[in-house]
Design a protein around this motif. Structure first.
Motif, PDB file in Angstrom:
ATOM      1  N   LYS A   1      24.010  71.043  26.051  1.00 55.82           N
ATOM      2  CA  LYS A   1      23.219  69.960  25.449  1.00 55.82           C
ATOM      3  C   LYS A   1      23.524  69.824  23.964  1.00 55.82           C
ATOM      4  CE  LYS A   1      19.449  70.598  28.690  1.00 55.82           C
ATOM      5  NZ  LYS A   1      18.022  70.717  28.958  1.00 55.82           N
TER       6      LYS A   1
ATOM      7  N   GLU B   1      22.832  76.451  28.519  1.00 55.90           N
ATOM      8  CA  GLU B   1      21.762  77.072  29.307  1.00 55.90           C
ATOM      9  C   GLU B   1      22.025  77.159  30.798  1.00 55.90           C
ATOM     10  OE1 GLU B   1      18.312  74.683  28.204  1.00 55.90           O
ATOM     11  OE2 GLU B   1      18.497  73.562  30.054  1.00 55.90           O
ATOM     12  N   GLU B   2      21.169  77.947  31.416  1.00 62.33           N
ATOM     13  CA  GLU B   2      21.191  78.212  32.848  1.00 62.33           C
ATOM     14  C   GLU B   2      20.880  76.929  33.620  1.00 62.33           C
ATOM     15  OE1 GLU B   2      17.870  80.702  35.524  1.00 62.33           O
ATOM     16  OE2 GLU B   2      17.557  80.258  33.423  1.00 62.33           O
TER      17      GLU B   2
ATOM     18  N   LEU C   1      19.037  75.016  36.436  1.00 65.04           N
ATOM     19  CA  LEU C   1      17.811  75.210  37.237  1.00 65.04           C
ATOM     20  C   LEU C   1      17.882  74.375  38.514  1.00 65.04           C
ATOM     21  CD1 LEU C   1      15.112  74.892  34.421  1.00 65.04           C
ATOM     22  CD2 LEU C   1      16.001  77.002  35.425  1.00 65.04           C
TER      23      LEU C   1
ATOM     24  N   GLU D   1      12.681  67.822  40.296  1.00 66.75           N
ATOM     25  CA  GLU D   1      12.386  67.557  38.883  1.00 66.75           C
ATOM     26  C   GLU D   1      11.226  66.571  38.810  1.00 66.75           C
ATOM     27  OE1 GLU D   1      15.885  66.332  36.782  1.00 66.75           O
ATOM     28  OE2 GLU D   1      14.770  65.809  34.978  1.00 66.75           O
TER      29      GLU D   1
ATOM     30  N   LYS E   1      16.672  59.135  37.527  1.00 70.48           N
ATOM     31  CA  LYS E   1      17.461  58.844  36.317  1.00 70.48           C
ATOM     32  C   LYS E   1      18.859  58.324  36.585  1.00 70.48           C
ATOM     33  CE  LYS E   1      15.176  61.597  32.830  1.00 70.48           C
ATOM     34  NZ  LYS E   1      15.245  62.797  32.007  1.00 70.48           N
TER      35      LYS E   1
ATOM     36  N   GLU F   1      12.936  69.863  29.399  1.00 73.95           N
ATOM     37  CA  GLU F   1      12.906  69.341  28.019  1.00 73.95           C
ATOM     38  C   GLU F   1      11.525  68.795  27.738  1.00 73.95           C
ATOM     39  OE1 GLU F   1      15.114  65.770  27.413  1.00 73.95           O
ATOM     40  OE2 GLU F   1      14.045  64.755  29.001  1.00 73.95           O
TER      41      GLU F   1
HETATM   42  P1  AMP Z   1      17.888  65.021  29.483  1.00 72.51           P
HETATM   43  O1  AMP Z   1      18.858  64.061  28.885  1.00 72.51           O
HETATM   44  O2  AMP Z   1      17.542  66.165  28.602  1.00 72.51           O
HETATM   45  O3  AMP Z   1      16.715  64.311  30.089  1.00 72.51           O
HETATM   46  O4  AMP Z   1      18.636  65.687  30.719  1.00 72.51           O
HETATM   47  C1  AMP Z   1      19.249  64.906  31.677  1.00 72.51           C
HETATM   48  C2  AMP Z   1      19.120  65.551  33.012  1.00 72.51           C
HETATM   49  O5  AMP Z   1      19.934  66.715  33.104  1.00 72.51           O
HETATM   50  C3  AMP Z   1      17.730  66.039  33.353  1.00 72.51           C
HETATM   51  O6  AMP Z   1      16.924  65.014  33.789  1.00 72.51           O
HETATM   52  C4  AMP Z   1      18.028  67.057  34.431  1.00 72.51           C
HETATM   53  O7  AMP Z   1      18.156  66.418  35.675  1.00 72.51           O
HETATM   54  C5  AMP Z   1      19.375  67.623  34.025  1.00 72.51           C
HETATM   55  N1  AMP Z   1      19.197  68.939  33.402  1.00 72.51           N
HETATM   56  C6  AMP Z   1      18.948  69.207  32.111  1.00 72.51           C
HETATM   57  N2  AMP Z   1      18.844  70.539  31.923  1.00 72.51           N
HETATM   58  C7  AMP Z   1      19.025  71.136  33.121  1.00 72.51           C
HETATM   59  C8  AMP Z   1      19.046  72.508  33.592  1.00 72.51           C
HETATM   60  N3  AMP Z   1      18.874  73.544  32.759  1.00 72.51           N
HETATM   61  N4  AMP Z   1      19.280  72.711  34.890  1.00 72.51           N
HETATM   62  C9  AMP Z   1      19.487  71.677  35.729  1.00 72.51           C
HETATM   63  N5  AMP Z   1      19.484  70.382  35.362  1.00 72.51           N
HETATM   64  C10 AMP Z   1      19.262  70.115  34.074  1.00 72.51           C
END
Ligand code: AMP
Ligand code: GLY
Length: 440
Positions: free
Chosen positions: A149, A191-192, A194, A198, A220, A289
């Motif tokens: 990220k 990161e790990e 998961l 969701e 999404k 997040e």
């Molecule tokens: P975000 O832009 O931070 O909303 O992340 C986009 C998408 O990435 C999230 O909605 C999750 O589906 C996926 N994601 C983010 N972090 C993780 C994680 N540690 N493990 C699995 N999927 C993740």
């Protein structure tokens, strides 16, 4: 101060979320005029669009003083990250939303992960890096897939899930060396990965008291079956039939209460709506997040489900009296399905005529017979030109519906979508399908 006939200013992204919040506020007996910065054709039906850019905080302050606005709502991530709340408060103006420091929980992933670690909140294991070589070394023995990220707001594109070490290395290089997300790539979080469903959680806080909202779930990805690129959100449902009240109590106890308490303890209390995305893993709920604002399209579903006066609730929040109001929810399910421009989330054309909707009028309803009023269309990327309603963004409209069951709500929304069209229109036909399968 009197809360009779208040003047309200909504500063945000001019999307479906802003239309939905305004639509709900417009139903309050205490509302006078509503102003929006920026606008869409839907917000124009319930308020006045003002010609000030949402990041032009000083002109907004001038406007607020001149118009004697009683309450401003700061509802999008970018205006919060600019510190609009701090500036308004400095000018002794009433504003709802978290300060720049409190909204850092959204705009800096490194800050938010460190906060989670410091306060023992359940989240994916992680390390943060500012040094490319160290980050590269770290991933060599990391289990796959690897989640990378970029630190800052990267328009929802700053999260990459790498399936191989090579892909992870390439990603690190793009973010940290080539800076494809600009300064957001100065620091990365690795990161790990998961696994689990969701979900979206929202909780409203006045800095001292907080109230939980029902659970919801966004979709999404652009493609059915959660395939293709990430978008701002293609459809949302709530409350989730597979999330039990026991699970909601657990989320409140293990995540929400310690987050608000942790922020207060750090001298950085959170006033506004906190929206964590959670993964319900086999080891319990874990935070993916934090967002420091209403989700879009989550807000649309919450506004359809809310059975109380939103203006009264937000006033109580600003006055730190959230404990004195009751937030009632309809005993129903709701959904909101995005109709997007062809090509979105990549390049798309604007200016396509939208047909099948009543032209923007004070009652943005669509449907026949008993459906009328149960289906509400929220505008996002729309505008009026030469008396015609045309597309003006990626996500164009949100078709929302309520029902006694989730199936019922979805059926009504999809039926209404059948009336609407514009060239290139795309939408997901599987909104809610995953949740319904999990509920069986
Ligand atoms: P975000 O832009 O931070 O909303 O992340 C986009 C998408 O990435 C999230 O909605 C999750 O589906 C996926 N994601 C983010 N972090 C993780 C994680 N540690 N493990 C699995 N999927 C993740
Ligand atoms: N529901 C996606 C977002 O608001 O970020």
């Amino acid at each position: 101060m009197s809360i009779e006939k208040q003047k309200i200013l909504i500063v945000g992204a001019g999307g479906g979320r802003e239309h939905a919040l305004g639509w709900k506020i417009a139903q309050s007996p205490n509302v006078g005029e509503i102003f929006f910065a920026p606008e869409n054709a839907g917000t124009a039906t319930i308020g006045t669009n003002i010609d000030i850019k949402p990041d032009n905080i000083y002109d907004l302050i001038e406007f607020t003083k001149k118009e004697s606005i009683d309450l401003t709502l700061a509802v999008s991530d970018s205006v919060l990250a600019l510190g609009i709340v701090d500036e308004f408060k400095r000018a002794s103006l009433r504003i709802w939303g978290p300060t720049k420091a409190a909204s850092q929980i959204e705009w800096s992933k490194a800050f938010s992960k460190d906060f989670m670690r410091r306060h023992n909140l359940p989240t994916a294991q992680f390390q943060t890096f500012t040094d490319f070589e160290k980050a590269k070394e770290y991933i060599t023995n990391h289990p796959l897939p690897i989640v990378i990220k970029a630190d800052g707001l990267a328009f929802g594109k700053g999260v990459i899930i790498a399936q191989t070490i090579e892909e992870a290395e390439k990603t690190l290089e793009e973010i940290m060396i080539k800076k494809i997300f600009g300064a957001s790539g100065n620091e990365v979080v690795i990161e790990e990965f998961l696994v689990g469903p969701e979900i979206s959680i929202h909780a409203l806080s006045d800095g001292k008291n907080f109230k939980m909202f029902p659970s919801s779930q966004d979709h999404k990805r652009i493609g059915e079956g959660d395939t293709g690129l990430n978008t701002g959100g293609m459809g949302v449902i709530g409350p989730l039939p597979f999330v039990t009240s026991e699970m909601m109590e657990r989320i409140e106890k293990e995540i929400i209460a310690p987050t608000f308490a942790g922020m207060e303890k750090d001298g950085n209390p959170f006033e506004g709506i906190l929206y964590p995305s959670l993964m319900l893993t086999k080891d319990g709920p874990k935070i993916i997040e934090f967002n420091a604002r209403f989700g879009d399209p989550e807000a649309q579903v919450y506004m359809r489900l809310l059975d109380s006066d939103l203006l009264e609730i937000l006033n109580a929040c600003v006055d730190k009296k959230l404990n004195e109001v009751e937030i009632k929810w309809k005993n129903e399910f709701a959904c909101n399905i995005a109709l997007a421009s062809g090509g979105y989330p990549g390049n798309y054309e604007k200016g396509k005529e939208i047909t099948g909707l009543p032209l923007p009028s004070p009652s943005p309803c669509q449907g026949e017979g008993k459906e009328r009023g149960e289906v509400v269309i929220f505008h996002a990327g729309t505008t009026m030109k030469d008396g015609k309603l045309i597309t003006n963004g990626g996500r164009v409209l949100g078709v929302s519906a309520t029902g006694k069951t989730l199936e019922d709500a979805l059926q009504k929304a999809y039926k209404a979508i059948g009336h609407v069209s514009f060239e290139g229109m795309q939408y997901r036909r599987d909104i809610g399908k995953k949740a319904l399968a999990l509920s069986k």
